[in-house]
Design an enzyme around this catalytic site. Sequence first.
Site, PDB file in Angstrom:
ATOM      1  CE1 TYR A   7      -4.484   8.872  31.056  1.00 44.27           C
ATOM      2  CE2 TYR A   7      -2.182   8.225  30.898  1.00 44.27           C
ATOM      3  CZ  TYR A   7      -3.148   9.181  31.160  1.00 44.27           C
ATOM      4  OH  TYR A   7      -2.759  10.454  31.502  1.00 44.27           O
TER       5      TYR A   7
ATOM      6  CG  HIS B 157      -2.365  10.347  26.928  1.00 44.96           C
ATOM      7  ND1 HIS B 157      -3.347   9.655  27.598  1.00 44.96           N
ATOM      8  CD2 HIS B 157      -2.478  11.640  27.313  1.00 44.96           C
ATOM      9  CE1 HIS B 157      -4.000  10.484  28.371  1.00 44.96           C
ATOM     10  NE2 HIS B 157      -3.505  11.694  28.211  1.00 44.96           N
TER      11      HIS B 157
ATOM     12  CE1 TYR C 222      -0.043  17.372  30.804  1.00 52.54           C
ATOM     13  CE2 TYR C 222      -0.873  19.606  30.802  1.00 52.54           C
ATOM     14  CZ  TYR C 222      -0.990  18.302  31.182  1.00 52.54           C
ATOM     15  OH  TYR C 222      -2.052  17.903  31.960  1.00 52.54           O
TER      16      TYR C 222
ATOM     17  CD1 TRP D 265      -8.241  15.233  27.634  1.00 55.33           C
ATOM     18  CD2 TRP D 265      -8.295  14.368  25.571  1.00 55.33           C
ATOM     19  NE1 TRP D 265      -7.204  14.350  27.529  1.00 55.33           N
ATOM     20  CE2 TRP D 265      -7.210  13.805  26.273  1.00 55.33           C
ATOM     21  CE3 TRP D 265      -8.524  13.982  24.254  1.00 55.33           C
ATOM     22  CZ2 TRP D 265      -6.356  12.873  25.702  1.00 55.33           C
ATOM     23  CZ3 TRP D 265      -7.670  13.052  23.693  1.00 55.33           C
ATOM     24  CH2 TRP D 265      -6.599  12.501  24.412  1.00 55.33           C
TER      25      TRP D 265
END
Length: 104
Positions: free
Chosen positions: A17, A21, A40, A75
Amino acid sequence: MRVGFQLQVDPDRIAEYEERHRQVWPRMLAEITASGRRNYTIFLRPDGLLFGYFEVDDPAASAAYLAASEVAAEWEAESAGFFTQLDGRPDQGSVALREVFHLD
């Protein structure tokens, strides 16, 4: 408006993960920006508990924009397997958190 949300990343997939990113698609970054979201940020505990934060002027319009986005759908479809206890797209299935304090 400040928005906080929570998801649970599968503890066995945390490294994957995090790697995903480090290389967010430029077209996905553009969609997030086009949706009106800014600042964000994603935080992740070692056990996989994820806390996300962003600022937005119109949360409903932002959510509708991303819900209709083919890029965001792609996504999210590829990201869904990272999460536990999730039905549907991560961007739509996260737990919204209520703001209880803010120091400005």
